[in-house]
Design an enzyme around this catalytic site. Structure first.
Site, PDB file in Angstrom:
ATOM      1  N   THR A  68      38.538  39.974  33.493  1.00 28.78           N
ATOM      2  CA  THR A  68      38.427  39.756  32.053  1.00 28.78           C
ATOM      3  C   THR A  68      38.650  38.299  31.673  1.00 28.78           C
ATOM      4  O   THR A  68      37.974  37.765  30.798  1.00 28.78           O
ATOM      5  CB  THR A  68      39.432  40.668  31.320  1.00 28.78           C
ATOM      6  OG1 THR A  68      38.961  42.024  31.402  1.00 28.78           O
ATOM      7  CG2 THR A  68      39.579  40.286  29.861  1.00 28.78           C
ATOM      8  N   CYS A  91      53.287  46.310  41.939  1.00 29.29           N
ATOM      9  CA  CYS A  91      54.492  47.118  41.978  1.00 29.29           C
ATOM     10  C   CYS A  91      55.436  46.670  40.875  1.00 29.29           C
ATOM     11  O   CYS A  91      55.430  45.514  40.465  1.00 29.29           O
ATOM     12  CB  CYS A  91      55.182  46.993  43.332  1.00 29.29           C
ATOM     13  SG  CYS A  91      54.160  47.508  44.734  1.00 29.29           S
ATOM     14  N   GLU A 151      31.842  41.869  30.025  1.00 27.31           N
ATOM     15  CA  GLU A 151      33.151  42.426  29.690  1.00 27.31           C
ATOM     16  C   GLU A 151      33.046  43.869  29.202  1.00 27.31           C
ATOM     17  O   GLU A 151      33.880  44.716  29.543  1.00 27.31           O
ATOM     18  CB  GLU A 151      33.833  41.558  28.636  1.00 27.31           C
ATOM     19  CG  GLU A 151      35.175  42.068  28.142  1.00 27.31           C
ATOM     20  CD  GLU A 151      36.239  42.136  29.217  1.00 27.31           C
ATOM     21  OE1 GLU A 151      37.298  42.749  28.967  1.00 27.31           O
ATOM     22  OE2 GLU A 151      36.032  41.589  30.328  1.00 27.31           O
ATOM     23  N   HIS A 167      13.699  40.529  36.938  1.00 30.23           N
ATOM     24  CA  HIS A 167      13.905  40.178  38.337  1.00 30.23           C
ATOM     25  C   HIS A 167      14.737  41.245  39.054  1.00 30.23           C
ATOM     26  O   HIS A 167      15.647  40.938  39.824  1.00 30.23           O
ATOM     27  CB  HIS A 167      14.575  38.808  38.439  1.00 30.23           C
ATOM     28  CG  HIS A 167      13.775  37.725  37.810  1.00 30.23           C
ATOM     29  ND1 HIS A 167      12.661  37.159  38.404  1.00 30.23           N
ATOM     30  CD2 HIS A 167      13.900  37.106  36.603  1.00 30.23           C
ATOM     31  CE1 HIS A 167      12.150  36.238  37.606  1.00 30.23           C
ATOM     32  NE2 HIS A 167      12.885  36.191  36.501  1.00 30.23           N
ATOM     33  N   LYS A 219      34.904  47.080  30.995  1.00 28.94           N
ATOM     34  CA  LYS A 219      35.804  48.019  30.329  1.00 28.94           C
ATOM     35  C   LYS A 219      35.402  49.465  30.621  1.00 28.94           C
ATOM     36  O   LYS A 219      36.250  50.308  30.902  1.00 28.94           O
ATOM     37  CB  LYS A 219      35.804  47.772  28.817  1.00 28.94           C
ATOM     38  CG  LYS A 219      36.569  46.543  28.406  1.00 28.94           C
ATOM     39  CD  LYS A 219      38.053  46.726  28.620  1.00 28.94           C
ATOM     40  CE  LYS A 219      38.788  45.480  29.004  1.00 28.94           C
ATOM     41  NZ  LYS A 219      38.458  44.809  30.212  1.00 28.94           N
ATOM     42  N   ARG A 242      51.709  48.973  34.848  1.00 33.59           N
ATOM     43  CA  ARG A 242      51.263  48.096  35.922  1.00 33.59           C
ATOM     44  C   ARG A 242      50.464  48.864  36.978  1.00 33.59           C
ATOM     45  O   ARG A 242      49.787  48.254  37.798  1.00 33.59           O
ATOM     46  CB  ARG A 242      52.480  47.420  36.577  1.00 33.59           C
ATOM     47  CG  ARG A 242      53.235  46.508  35.642  1.00 33.59           C
ATOM     48  CD  ARG A 242      54.572  46.092  36.217  1.00 33.59           C
ATOM     49  NE  ARG A 242      54.439  45.231  37.376  1.00 33.59           N
ATOM     50  CZ  ARG A 242      54.445  43.912  37.328  1.00 33.59           C
ATOM     51  NH1 ARG A 242      54.552  43.297  36.167  1.00 33.59           N
ATOM     52  NH2 ARG A 242      54.351  43.190  38.420  1.00 33.59           N
ATOM     53  N   LYS A 282      47.908  46.323  36.301  1.00 30.86           N
ATOM     54  CA  LYS A 282      47.805  45.350  35.216  1.00 30.86           C
ATOM     55  C   LYS A 282      47.814  43.919  35.722  1.00 30.86           C
ATOM     56  O   LYS A 282      46.969  43.114  35.378  1.00 30.86           O
ATOM     57  CB  LYS A 282      48.962  45.561  34.234  1.00 30.86           C
ATOM     58  CG  LYS A 282      48.944  44.611  33.044  1.00 30.86           C
ATOM     59  CD  LYS A 282      47.748  44.857  32.160  1.00 30.86           C
ATOM     60  CE  LYS A 282      47.768  43.985  30.925  1.00 30.86           C
ATOM     61  NZ  LYS A 282      46.551  44.157  30.124  1.00 30.86           N
ATOM     62  N   ASN A 306      57.899  43.562  45.421  1.00 32.12           N
ATOM     63  CA  ASN A 306      56.559  43.408  44.870  1.00 32.12           C
ATOM     64  C   ASN A 306      55.894  42.257  45.606  1.00 32.12           C
ATOM     65  O   ASN A 306      56.439  41.155  45.655  1.00 32.12           O
ATOM     66  CB  ASN A 306      56.624  43.106  43.374  1.00 32.12           C
ATOM     67  CG  ASN A 306      55.246  42.921  42.754  1.00 32.12           C
ATOM     68  OD1 ASN A 306      54.244  43.363  43.301  1.00 32.12           O
ATOM     69  ND2 ASN A 306      55.200  42.253  41.608  1.00 32.12           N
ATOM     70  N   GLY A 307      54.715  42.490  46.180  1.00 37.73           N
ATOM     71  CA  GLY A 307      54.017  41.445  46.915  1.00 37.73           C
ATOM     72  C   GLY A 307      53.581  41.927  48.281  1.00 37.73           C
ATOM     73  O   GLY A 307      53.574  43.126  48.576  1.00 37.73           O
ATOM     74  N   TRP A 350      52.728  50.528  44.164  1.00 36.60           N
ATOM     75  CA  TRP A 350      51.270  50.596  44.180  1.00 36.60           C
ATOM     76  C   TRP A 350      50.856  50.341  45.617  1.00 36.60           C
ATOM     77  O   TRP A 350      51.047  49.252  46.140  1.00 36.60           O
ATOM     78  CB  TRP A 350      50.687  49.543  43.237  1.00 36.60           C
ATOM     79  CG  TRP A 350      49.247  49.725  42.870  1.00 36.60           C
ATOM     80  CD1 TRP A 350      48.749  50.496  41.858  1.00 36.60           C
ATOM     81  CD2 TRP A 350      48.113  49.088  43.469  1.00 36.60           C
ATOM     82  NE1 TRP A 350      47.381  50.370  41.795  1.00 36.60           N
ATOM     83  CE2 TRP A 350      46.968  49.519  42.771  1.00 36.60           C
ATOM     84  CE3 TRP A 350      47.952  48.205  44.533  1.00 36.60           C
ATOM     85  CZ2 TRP A 350      45.687  49.093  43.107  1.00 36.60           C
ATOM     86  CZ3 TRP A 350      46.673  47.787  44.863  1.00 36.60           C
ATOM     87  CH2 TRP A 350      45.561  48.233  44.154  1.00 36.60           C
ATOM     88  N   GLU A 383      36.288  50.182  34.255  1.00 37.77           N
ATOM     89  CA  GLU A 383      37.726  50.236  34.526  1.00 37.77           C
ATOM     90  C   GLU A 383      38.359  51.547  34.102  1.00 37.77           C
ATOM     91  O   GLU A 383      39.135  52.144  34.864  1.00 37.77           O
ATOM     92  CB  GLU A 383      38.442  49.103  33.767  1.00 37.77           C
ATOM     93  CG  GLU A 383      38.339  47.743  34.398  1.00 37.77           C
ATOM     94  CD  GLU A 383      39.076  46.693  33.584  1.00 37.77           C
ATOM     95  OE1 GLU A 383      39.691  45.814  34.200  1.00 37.77           O
ATOM     96  OE2 GLU A 383      39.050  46.761  32.346  1.00 37.77           O
ATOM     97  N   SER A 414      44.516  33.260  32.718  1.00 32.33           N
ATOM     98  CA  SER A 414      45.141  34.487  33.221  1.00 32.33           C
ATOM     99  C   SER A 414      46.022  35.075  32.140  1.00 32.33           C
ATOM    100  O   SER A 414      46.881  34.380  31.597  1.00 32.33           O
ATOM    101  CB  SER A 414      45.980  34.198  34.479  1.00 32.33           C
ATOM    102  OG  SER A 414      46.802  35.298  34.818  1.00 32.33           O
ATOM    103  N   GLN A 415      45.834  36.343  31.821  1.00 31.92           N
ATOM    104  CA  GLN A 415      46.662  36.999  30.816  1.00 31.92           C
ATOM    105  C   GLN A 415      48.119  36.981  31.234  1.00 31.92           C
ATOM    106  O   GLN A 415      49.000  36.585  30.468  1.00 31.92           O
ATOM    107  CB  GLN A 415      46.185  38.439  30.604  1.00 31.92           C
ATOM    108  CG  GLN A 415      46.837  39.156  29.430  1.00 31.92           C
ATOM    109  CD  GLN A 415      48.228  39.730  29.712  1.00 31.92           C
ATOM    110  OE1 GLN A 415      49.108  39.656  28.876  1.00 31.92           O
ATOM    111  NE2 GLN A 415      48.435  40.264  30.896  1.00 31.92           N
ATOM    112  N   SER A 416      48.404  37.393  32.461  1.00 33.98           N
ATOM    113  CA  SER A 416      49.783  37.498  32.931  1.00 33.98           C
ATOM    114  C   SER A 416      50.357  36.171  33.387  1.00 33.98           C
ATOM    115  O   SER A 416      51.572  35.983  33.407  1.00 33.98           O
ATOM    116  CB  SER A 416      49.865  38.486  34.097  1.00 33.98           C
ATOM    117  OG  SER A 416      49.177  37.979  35.237  1.00 33.98           O
TER     118      SER A 416
END
Length: 671
Positions: free
Chosen positions: A364, A2, A542, A565, A546, A33, A666, A138-139, A111, A549, A409-411
């Site tokens: 990612t 959110c 990856e 296998h 993509k 986001r 995001k 948010n949370g 969200w 996603e 972590s990106q964020s």
């Protein structure tokens, strides 16, 4: 996930229309986001508390001295909210030109987690009639059901399905209880008692007509930023404390207003009143919070970074920004065929003596660590294990004091990664953070770390952060292995090749039209397999992620060594299969994979080094993606870019939203 935003102007006249646009633009900056509904709350006319107020409580006046706030909520896109707000304002004959010397407004993009997307589940959530307390959140509040049952027993009625609604109702309950014969309670006292009752992760902003012109923000486990803009005498009615203040869940929403910000820490209650900012530190063991002093930081970000420029989408822009983002990631860190990572320097000896290095991440970020793992093992001689953060937590996997845990972590705010960090800290391991966000929770709570410095990333599907993460972990491998003479020649070769990598990335970006043509040929397919191994197992993972996603197409990244296998059973002349076969130690094994897929009439697309097509597929049955050849450990940075472009073009051709994929956000800041 959110997005929360708030704006308060103090001793500077702002029109209602301007206030609304600041709030709306704040929400627009947070669209990336992911969200399904939105809302805002502003003040009504101050001249009369009844003239524009909604009639509530059987015509009784509101239980405070000002007009009730105006709350607007809407399911769907922000522009739907904007249209409905202006329509309602017009219907109420309310002037957008009315000026406020002081005004506090809040806004939110939701969200959905608890309750379907709808107007009643949108934020701000209210305490009930007269909107005595309004909250954006948010949370996730994990004990909301217990709180809800308690509040219902005390006569409260709930309108939404959200966990958030308990927060403003709890605020009203505590406010009424505190004011029952005991005098006036302050806004910060109410909020402090509210968060004392809350369990879970949250970033909250409170607004109340009981406390006009005041805002309170607080957080635990979710991001919250305070922005401060001091105004000049020309901008203000009075030079005394003339300023604009902002709360936001992301710096992207405040950079166009100010670069002066404060990253609010867990259990801090930030109270804005009379233009002043008071920061209180909440402690469960103490009855009253302690007042603390914090210095503002300066954003290293420009407004242009949050704009698309000449590109159609943020994802497209960020793919093409990678030569620049890689340059900034390496700037000042490559010296004399070696590397200098100031954030790790004091802890390198401890890392070198670790019994094990554990990389922990999600999505990612996990894949980026997977790409770097072989080199870190090679140069350090230390066993490296990979952990998906949620799985580590589910298993409570053992972490010992002689281990180094690296969190990616990106964020810097990914919920599962932060929970895994808390777990590793309790286990006594050295904790290293690799993130793109200065001041993030990950950056603050780890013992040391590296800022990847890739620049603001707006598109939900991470692209430039991924390649910069690989480069940071490559430099980390060089730093750890710098004391090993056996790997000196190899390390120097890698360091030398790093400086030329942005130029190679520029070359591979020229495949854009070719990847668009490939996307056209795949437009009607329902599934895609990508095989990789060695350094490029992560590239397969990856690349498939993509496509999954953003193009909303089933895709799987697979270890080529596992092809026989199970996955081989899927191969026929209709299923497109991408095989990554650039030159490295696994090249001959990938040649064998290609031969086996050809024997089963597989629809092959082969990524190979430039000029190497005849060596990987001598007949004309294959389609090729030729890429520049670089040092083997750096090849994943090159090889992922055509797959990023393919995912982008598939998404556009299929008519999906590139920057806001379905059901994704995001920064996954809740579990």
């Amino acid at each position: 996930m959110c997005g929360i935003f708030a704006y308060l102007n103090h001793n500077v006249e702002r029109e209602r229309g301007h206030i609304l646009e600041v709030l709306f633009n704040g929400l627009r900056r947070l669209e990336y986001r992911g969200y399904d509904s939105s809302g805002v709350a502003i003040d009504a006319d101050r001249s009369s508390r009844n003239g524009t107020a909604r009639e509530e409580g059987g015509g009784a006046p509101p239980p405070y001295a000002v007009a009730p706030p105006l709350v607007f909520r809407r399911e769907g896109k922000i522009e739907s909210l904007v249209g409905s707000v202006y329509a309602e304002v017009d219907a109420m004959h309310m002037s957008l030109d009315e000026q406020f010397l002081v005004h506090a407004g809040i806004a939110h993009t939701r969200w959905a987690t608890h309750g379907v997307p709808s107007t009643r589940n949108s934020h701000p959530q209210s305490s009930g009639p007269w909107d005595e307390f309004l909250v954006v959140h948010n949370g996730i509040i994990t004990n909301y059901e217990v709180l809800k049952e308690t509040l219902i027993r005390h006569g409260f009625t709930f309108e939404s399905e959200t966990d958030t609604e308990v927060i403003p109702k709890l605020a009203k309950f505590l406010f009424d209880k505190a004011n029952d014969g005991e005098g006036h309670v302050t806004f910060s006292q109410v909020v402090t008692e509210v968060i004392r009752q809350l369990e879970g992760a949250f970033a909250l902003i409170f607004k109340s007509p009981h406390y006009p012109n005041e805002l309170i923000g607080c957080k635990r486990g979710s991001t919250l930023i305070l922005g401060v803009k001091e105004l000049s005498a020309e901008d203000s009615v009075t030079t005394s404390k003339s300023k604009e203040l902002f709360f936001s869940s992301d710096v992207c929403a405040i950079v166009e207003h100010t670069k002066n910000y404060l990253a609010i820490e867990d259990n801090e209650v930030v109270h804005i009143m009379d233009g002043n900012v008071q920061i209180l530190k909440f402690d469960y063991s103490k009855e009253k919070p302690a007042s603390v002093q914090r210095a503002l930081s300066v954003l290293e970000m420009e407004v242009e970074q949050i704009k698309k420029g000449n590109y159609d989408h943020f994802m497209q822009k960020e793919i093409h920004e990678q030569p620049h983002s890689l340059t900034t990631t390496m700037r000042g860190r490559l010296k004399n065929n070696g590397v200098v990572l100031g954030g790790l320097k004091a802890h390198l000896k401890t890392i070198r003596h670790s019994r094990r290095i554990i990389f922990i991440g999600c999505g990612t970020s996990y894949n980026a660590a997977l790409a770097a793992r072989p080199l870190i093992e090679e140069l350090s001689g230390i066993p490296v294990t990979m952990e998906i953060a949620s799985d580590l937590l589910d298993r409570q996997g053992p972490i010992y004091r002689d281990a180094t845990a690296v969190f990616v972590s990106q964020s810097g705010e990914t919920a599962d990664t932060l929970l895994a960090l808390e777990y590793a800290l309790k286990c006594g391991a050295l904790c290293v953070g690799i993130t793109n966000t200065v001041g993030s929770t990950l950056a603050r709570k780890t013992h040391c770390g590296v800022h990847i410095n890739a620049g603001c990333e707006i598109g939900v599907a991470s692209t430039k952060a991924y390649t910069s993460q690989i480069i940071v972990m490559t430099m980390m491998a060089l730093a750890i292995g710098a004391d090993r003479t056996s790997s000196q020649t190899r390390s120097e070769a890698i360091a030398k090749n790093l400086s030329g990598l942005p130029g190679k990335v520029s070359e591979v970006l020229k495949l854009d039209n070719e990847m668009k043509d490939l996307a056209v040929s795949l437009i009607d397919t329902q599934s895609l397999l990508i095989f990789g191994r060695g350094y490029n197992y992560a590239t397969a993972m990856e690349g498939a992620l993509k496509v999954k996603e953003v193009a909303l197409m089933h895709s799987e990244g697979l270890l080529a060594g596992e092809m026989k296998h199970g996955p081989l059973a899927l191969v026929d002349e209709t299923l497109p299969v991408i095989v990554i076969a650039t030159r490295d130690d696994c090249f001959s094994k990938q040649q064998s994979v290609i031969q086996q897929l050809q024997a089963r009439k597989g629809r092959l697309i082969i990524m190979c080094s430039e000029g190497d097509t005849s060596n990987v597929c001598p007949n004309e049955s294959c389609r090729f993606i030729e890429v520049p050849q670089v040092e083997d450990c750096l090849q994943p940075v090159i090889n992922i870019i055509p797959l990023q472009l393919l995912a982008y073009h598939l998404t556009v051709l299929r008519g999906h939203d590139v920057d806001q994929p379905r059901n994704l956000a995001k920064s996954v800041t809740t579990q």
